[in-house]
Motif scaffolding. Structure first.
Motif, PDB file in Angstrom:
ATOM      1  N   ASN A 481       0.850  -1.182   0.000  1.00 35.53           N
ATOM      2  CA  ASN A 481       0.000   0.000   0.000  1.00 35.53           C
ATOM      3  C   ASN A 481       0.892   1.241   0.000  1.00 35.53           C
ATOM      4  N   PHE A 482       0.471   2.257  -0.741  1.00 33.65           N
ATOM      5  CA  PHE A 482       1.292   3.462  -0.896  1.00 33.65           C
ATOM      6  C   PHE A 482       1.001   4.465   0.215  1.00 33.65           C
ATOM      7  N   ASN A 483       2.055   4.910   0.883  1.00 30.83           N
ATOM      8  CA  ASN A 483       1.949   5.963   1.889  1.00 30.83           C
ATOM      9  C   ASN A 483       2.226   7.297   1.197  1.00 30.83           C
ATOM     10  N   ALA A 484       1.144   7.982   0.766  1.00 27.43           N
ATOM     11  CA  ALA A 484       1.298   9.220   0.009  1.00 27.43           C
ATOM     12  C   ALA A 484       1.833  10.365   0.863  1.00 27.43           C
ATOM     13  N   VAL A 485       1.630  10.288   2.174  1.00 27.02           N
ATOM     14  CA  VAL A 485       2.158  11.335   3.053  1.00 27.02           C
ATOM     15  C   VAL A 485       3.679  11.285   3.076  1.00 27.02           C
ATOM     16  N   GLU A 486       4.217  10.101   3.154  1.00 26.54           N
ATOM     17  CA  GLU A 486       5.667   9.918   3.189  1.00 26.54           C
ATOM     18  C   GLU A 486       6.261   9.916   1.784  1.00 26.54           C
ATOM     19  N   GLY A 487       5.560   9.284   0.832  1.00 26.01           N
ATOM     20  CA  GLY A 487       6.049   9.181  -0.530  1.00 26.01           C
ATOM     21  C   GLY A 487       7.106   8.102  -0.685  1.00 26.01           C
ATOM     22  N   VAL A 488       7.606   7.973  -1.896  1.00 33.80           N
ATOM     23  CA  VAL A 488       8.686   7.038  -2.191  1.00 33.80           C
ATOM     24  C   VAL A 488       9.913   7.858  -2.586  1.00 33.80           C
ATOM     25  N   THR A 497      15.491  12.264  -4.122  1.00 37.28           N
ATOM     26  CA  THR A 497      14.253  12.673  -4.780  1.00 37.28           C
ATOM     27  C   THR A 497      13.088  11.943  -4.134  1.00 37.28           C
ATOM     28  N   THR A 498      12.016  12.663  -3.829  1.00 32.79           N
ATOM     29  CA  THR A 498      10.832  12.087  -3.194  1.00 32.79           C
ATOM     30  C   THR A 498       9.607  12.358  -4.065  1.00 32.79           C
ATOM     31  N   THR A 499       8.793  11.319  -4.263  1.00 35.84           N
ATOM     32  CA  THR A 499       7.562  11.428  -5.046  1.00 35.84           C
ATOM     33  C   THR A 499       6.387  11.033  -4.178  1.00 35.84           C
ATOM     34  N   LYS A 500       5.353  11.920  -4.120  1.00 38.50           N
ATOM     35  CA  LYS A 500       4.187  11.654  -3.291  1.00 38.50           C
ATOM     36  C   LYS A 500       2.906  11.557  -4.106  1.00 38.50           C
ATOM     37  N   ASN A 504       4.748   6.949 -12.565  1.00 40.40           N
ATOM     38  CA  ASN A 504       5.534   5.785 -12.958  1.00 40.40           C
ATOM     39  C   ASN A 504       6.849   6.305 -13.519  1.00 40.40           C
ATOM     40  N   PHE A 505       7.989   5.912 -12.945  1.00 40.98           N
ATOM     41  CA  PHE A 505       9.256   6.438 -13.432  1.00 40.98           C
ATOM     42  C   PHE A 505      10.367   5.401 -13.310  1.00 40.98           C
ATOM     43  N   ASN A 506      11.428   5.615 -14.074  1.00 41.63           N
ATOM     44  CA  ASN A 506      12.625   4.780 -14.046  1.00 41.63           C
ATOM     45  C   ASN A 506      13.788   5.595 -13.495  1.00 41.63           C
ATOM     46  N   VAL A 507      14.721   4.912 -12.848  1.00 44.26           N
ATOM     47  CA  VAL A 507      15.949   5.556 -12.406  1.00 44.26           C
ATOM     48  C   VAL A 507      17.078   4.545 -12.557  1.00 44.26           C
ATOM     49  N   LEU A 508      18.196   4.976 -13.120  1.00 43.18           N
ATOM     50  CA  LEU A 508      19.334   4.090 -13.334  1.00 43.18           C
ATOM     51  C   LEU A 508      20.185   3.993 -12.074  1.00 43.18           C
ATOM     52  N   ALA A 509      20.415   2.775 -11.633  1.00 46.75           N
ATOM     53  CA  ALA A 509      21.367   2.468 -10.557  1.00 46.75           C
ATOM     54  C   ALA A 509      21.316   3.439  -9.390  1.00 46.75           C
ATOM     55  N   PRO A 510      20.188   3.589  -8.733  1.00 42.88           N
ATOM     56  CA  PRO A 510      20.156   4.448  -7.542  1.00 42.88           C
ATOM     57  C   PRO A 510      20.975   3.830  -6.414  1.00 42.88           C
ATOM     58  N   SER A 511      21.447   4.646  -5.508  1.00 40.87           N
ATOM     59  CA  SER A 511      22.176   4.118  -4.348  1.00 40.87           C
ATOM     60  C   SER A 511      21.228   3.373  -3.421  1.00 40.87           C
ATOM     61  N   TRP A 512      20.014   3.915  -3.304  1.00 42.14           N
ATOM     62  CA  TRP A 512      19.013   3.271  -2.470  1.00 42.14           C
ATOM     63  C   TRP A 512      17.628   3.783  -2.825  1.00 42.14           C
ATOM     64  N   LEU A 513      16.595   3.012  -2.419  1.00 41.13           N
ATOM     65  CA  LEU A 513      15.204   3.424  -2.512  1.00 41.13           C
ATOM     66  C   LEU A 513      14.591   3.294  -1.130  1.00 41.13           C
ATOM     67  N   TYR A 514      13.460   4.007  -0.925  1.00 42.48           N
ATOM     68  CA  TYR A 514      12.870   4.015   0.414  1.00 42.48           C
ATOM     69  C   TYR A 514      11.368   4.254   0.329  1.00 42.48           C
ATOM     70  N   HIS A 515      10.638   3.467   1.113  1.00 43.13           N
ATOM     71  CA  HIS A 515       9.191   3.679   1.274  1.00 43.13           C
ATOM     72  C   HIS A 515       8.698   2.885   2.477  1.00 43.13           C
ATOM     73  N   GLY A 516       7.781   3.472   3.229  1.00 41.38           N
ATOM     74  CA  GLY A 516       7.100   2.737   4.293  1.00 41.38           C
ATOM     75  C   GLY A 516       8.003   2.224   5.383  1.00 41.38           C
ATOM     76  N   SER A 517       8.976   3.007   5.803  1.00 41.47           N
ATOM     77  CA  SER A 517       9.923   2.638   6.866  1.00 41.47           C
ATOM     78  C   SER A 517      10.843   1.493   6.473  1.00 41.47           C
ATOM     79  N   ILE A 518      10.956   1.212   5.172  1.00 41.03           N
ATOM     80  CA  ILE A 518      11.832   0.149   4.694  1.00 41.03           C
ATOM     81  C   ILE A 518      12.754   0.721   3.626  1.00 41.03           C
ATOM     82  N   GLY A 519      14.060   0.507   3.789  1.00 39.26           N
ATOM     83  CA  GLY A 519      15.038   0.939   2.801  1.00 39.26           C
ATOM     84  C   GLY A 519      15.543  -0.229   1.983  1.00 39.26           C
ATOM     85  N   TYR A 520      15.994   0.066   0.769  1.00 45.49           N
ATOM     86  CA  TYR A 520      16.530  -0.945  -0.140  1.00 45.49           C
ATOM     87  C   TYR A 520      17.839  -0.394  -0.700  1.00 45.49           C
ATOM     88  N   ALA A 521      18.955  -0.915  -0.192  1.00 48.81           N
ATOM     89  CA  ALA A 521      20.268  -0.444  -0.628  1.00 48.81           C
ATOM     90  C   ALA A 521      20.721  -1.273  -1.818  1.00 48.81           C
TER      91      ALA A 521
END
Length: 765
Positions: A481-488, A497-500, A504-521
């Motif tokens: 479920n998407f947390n629009a207050v926090e965003g991705v 960069t934060t999107t609320k 739909n977007f692409n990003v090449l080789a990010p260092s990390w992503l984050y949403h919903g109190s969970i990070g992805y390095a």
């Protein structure tokens, strides 16, 4: 006088049986009797027509007509409940209305298209009012009484095709009739059925050897813990509550306790449970109230494991105190937890199936639910509410799948739910663990593994290949479920960069992503690797895009549960040197956690393989396995992810400091196939040694002493026989010369100094 003893015994026996029957009937009466208000009774009477039906019900079209039975059960309770303090206690009119409506129901014999109602749901409801008024009915209308008994027994008598929860349900539907009829032979049969259900079931229809519940396993073992499992527990507990302490009580209660302790409390977190256990109607909370009730009822039994069940009960109700790792080897399923999160991995093999399809609503396209579904729960809201109605069935969290637009196959009763490879499983030491699978289905092959540490979960993928695809292949990091207050959010080149909004977007080789109190390095070194983020329809998904018809593509990322956005740069940077990906190939996937000083390895190649680690040591195995090397405790934990499909043993060889030690591990068999075996490194046999050419050490035996001289400080000494048995060890004195009092018989020994310098010594003594 002796000739009267058998007769006396018979009298005593019959008296005991009669007392047991009376006890069971009284308990059922107490359970079934409610205290309805006068308004509730009056409303039911007002809706009843002259024939005994209810005017607001369509008996030829309505699917579920249990409301009819609920209403007449209300009448039965009103008639029998003296505490009601209304004019309806012992009221003849109420009793006759109950008889009239019961007769209408039985004579009409409503038989909807779904067999479950007539064989299970309806008898369980009819039984309640029947037990309350059976004595009256038998006197007032013996014909209706007999018809009611026959109605209640009919569902149970159809149980030739049933197992698991369904059998226990039909027994509860028929139990009241058997007791009122004093049918002791039938009660013996019920007891044997229930006792048999509490035995460990090897086929996947009940409680397994790992204590997880499975059902509908005709095409492969299938998890159904919070669906059919809940139903079985409820009915079995109803039987136990009615018969406990009587001749008809069960004897195998421990397995029911262990199901709560070793399965249900593991899957419960923040008043939710892992969706992989929910059966075909995927959800994370629909049956939570039932699970809490089951736990409460288990406690009320005052069974032998009550102390542990008390703690489990608190956890099921939301106390997040359970920390550790558990591998459910019968179902290719792992749960990993810390105080602030729960993570699961649901794999499949040739032995297990994904969640079957629900034919009409949520869960129609559950095809990828066993493709390494990797749910991570932190807040409890990730997969709640309408998530499984709105989500993308090709993007189950953690899975690798083609994103085409074709209709996915349905997994009817589990058929078609197996994976195309027998390698799926994991190893656990109870605190940490790793799991892996070879996904081979619907044109896509992928080698996938998960490495679980207290604060990090490392996900590796390799060999991702498809040759005739029509759309890109994604590996989904998560979909929630998407947390629009926090965003991705994501970081690229030091910019966050934060999107609320829905996008739909692409990003090449990010260092990390984050949403919903969970990070992805992101640990992947491919600077051209695209990641895809979609926040439409109230759902957010984050995925690695492997492109169209990928050839041996990879991914590598770390899940960081319960992180904050502000912490992500520091947490990601802190992984360097702490998390070391030792290998990510189609054959060996391995991670070393340097702080914990342990390495987890998934060897999936048919011939096993050799892993040379960044720590300088290496492990070789001659067969596929999952393995944990714990250097702190000096233990190796190993399992056979092919379970009963293949493999009986593995030769584990460990090279450190020029010394190769080895041990042949015989895998557990039967329903323990796939479970973890552990052994100490000190039990390894020395198979070879290679002295260190850059150091010098001289060792000799002098009577009852061993003397050493080296060109380096001596920190530790271990002495082995030539057969590999460790027979003595002691601390060094941190100098280059020392001696130790030790009496040894004549023979040849291997002396290892500082865990790396090896000397072969002859003691003539």
């Amino acid at each position: 006088m002796k000739k009267y003893i058998p007769f006396l015994f018979l009298l005593l026996f019959n008296a005991a049986v009669a007392q047991d029957l009376a006890t069971i009937k009284q308990r059922l009466t107490t359970t079934y009797k409610t205290n309805p208000s006068k308004t509730t009774v009056d409303n039911a009477l007002a809706l009843m027509n002259a024939g005994g039906g209810f005017t607001d019900l369509n008996y030829s079209a309505d699917t579920d007509l249990r409301v009819h039975l609920n209403r007449i059960n209300t009448l039965a309770s009103a008639f029998t409940n003296s505490s009601n303090l209304s004019t309806y206690y012992n009221n003849s009119t109420i009793k006759q209305k109950y008889y009239l409506s019961l007769g209408f129901w039985i004579s009409t014999n409503h038989n909807p298209s779904n067999w479950w109602y007539r064989q299970i749901a309806y008898p369980k409801e009819v039984s309640k009012g029947f037990v309350l008024l059976a004595d009256n009915l038998k006197v007032d209308d013996l014909g209706l009484y007999n018809n009611a008994v026959s109605y209640l027994m009919w569902g149970y008598n159809q149980n030739a095709h049933m197992d698991g929860a369904n059998i226990s349900d039909t027994i509860i539907g028929a139990l009241g009739a058997a007791v009122c009829e004093s049918n002791t032979a039938l009660l013996d049969e019920f007891r044997n059925w229930i006792d048999g259900m509490l035995l460990i079931n090897d086929t996947g229809e009940g409680i397994g050897a790992d204590y997880m519940f499975a059902q509908h396993s005709g095409y492969g073992r299938q998890i159904n813990a919070t669906s059919y499992g809940n139903e079985m527990y409820k009915s079995v507990l109803s039987y136990i509550e009615a018969t406990n302490g009587t001749t008809y009580g069960v004897t195998h209660l421990a397995n029911l306790e262990n199901g709560i302790l070793n399965a249900f409390q593991w899957i419960s977190f923040k008043n939710h449970y892992d969706p992989s256990t929910s059966g075909r109607k995927l959800n994370s909370s629909t049956s939570m109230a039932e699970l809490v009730s089951i736990s409460d009822r288990m406690l009320a039994l005052n069974s032998p494991q009550k102390a542990a069940l008390t703690i489990a009960n608190q956890r099921i109700k939301g106390a997040n105190t359970l920390v550790g790792n558990s591998m459910f080897w019968r179902l290719d399923y792992m749960i990993h937890r810390n105080l602030n999160y729960m993570m699961s991995t649901r794999m499949t093999s040739t032995r297990t199936v994904s969640t079957e399809s629900d034919g009409v609503s949520v869960g129609i396209y559950n095809y990828y639910s066993g493709a390494g579904a990797n749910y991570v729960t932190v807040t409890g809201s990730e997969y709640d509410g309408s998530f499984f109605t709105n989500f993308n069935y090709r993007q189950f969290p953690g899975t690798t799948a083609e994103q085409d637009a074709g209709t996915l196959p349905r997994i009817t009763w589990g058929q078609g739910g197996t994976n195309g490879n027998d390698f799926a499983g994991g190893v656990s030491d109870g605190t940490i663990g790793c799991s892996g699978m070879i996904w081979n289905k619907r044109k896509v092959t992928a080698y996938k593994s998960w490495f679980c540490f207290p604060d990090e979960i490392v996900a590796l993928g390799s060999g991702i290949t498809e040759t005739t695809g029509t759309a890109n292949v994604y590996t989904t990091l998560n979909q929630t479920n998407f947390n629009a207050v926090e965003g991705v959010s994501y970081e690229k080149g030091g910019v966050v960069t934060t999107t609320k909004t829905a996008t739909n977007f692409n990003v090449l080789a990010p260092s990390w992503l984050y949403h919903g109190s969970i990070g992805y390095a992101n640990l992947d070194t491919n600077v051209n690797q695209p990641f895809v983020v979609n926040t439409n329809n109230g759902i957010v998904s984050m995925a690695v895009d492997h492109g169209l018809n990928p050839a041996s593509k990879k991914y590598s990322y770390v899940i960081l549960p319960n992180a904050s956005l502000a912490e992500m740069p520091t947490l990601t940077t802190g992984l360097s040197g702490k998390i070391v990906v030792e290998s990510n190939t189609a054959g060996i996937q391995a991670v070393t956690h340097t702080t914990l000083n342990c390495t987890q390895i998934v060897f999936s190649a048919t011939a096993g393989g050799t892993l040379v680690m960044s720590t300088g040591d290496q492990i070789t195995v001659d067969a596929p396995c999952a393995l944990i090397l714990d250097r702190v405790t000096g233990k190796i934990h190993v399992s056979n992810p092919r379970a009963e499909s293949a493999g009986t043993s593995v030769l584990v060889s460990y090279l450190k400091g020029g010394v190769t030690t080895s041990n042949t591990v015989v895998f557990p068999t039967g329903n323990l196939s796939g479970s973890t075996t552990s052994f100490s490194l000190s039990n390894l046999a020395v198979s070879s040694f290679q002295p260190d050419a850059n150091t010098k050490a001289r060792v000799l035996f002098d009577k009852n002493k061993i003397k050493m001289a080296t060109n380096f400080p001596i920190d530790s000494v271990a002495i082995y026989t030539m057969s590999g048995s460790k027979i003595h060890s002691f601390e060094g004195n941190r100098t280059q010369e020392m001696e130790e009092n030790w009496v040894a018989p004549a023979g040849i020994y291997i002396v290892i100094i500082n865990h790396k310098v090896t000397v072969k010594v002859i003691n003539k003594n």
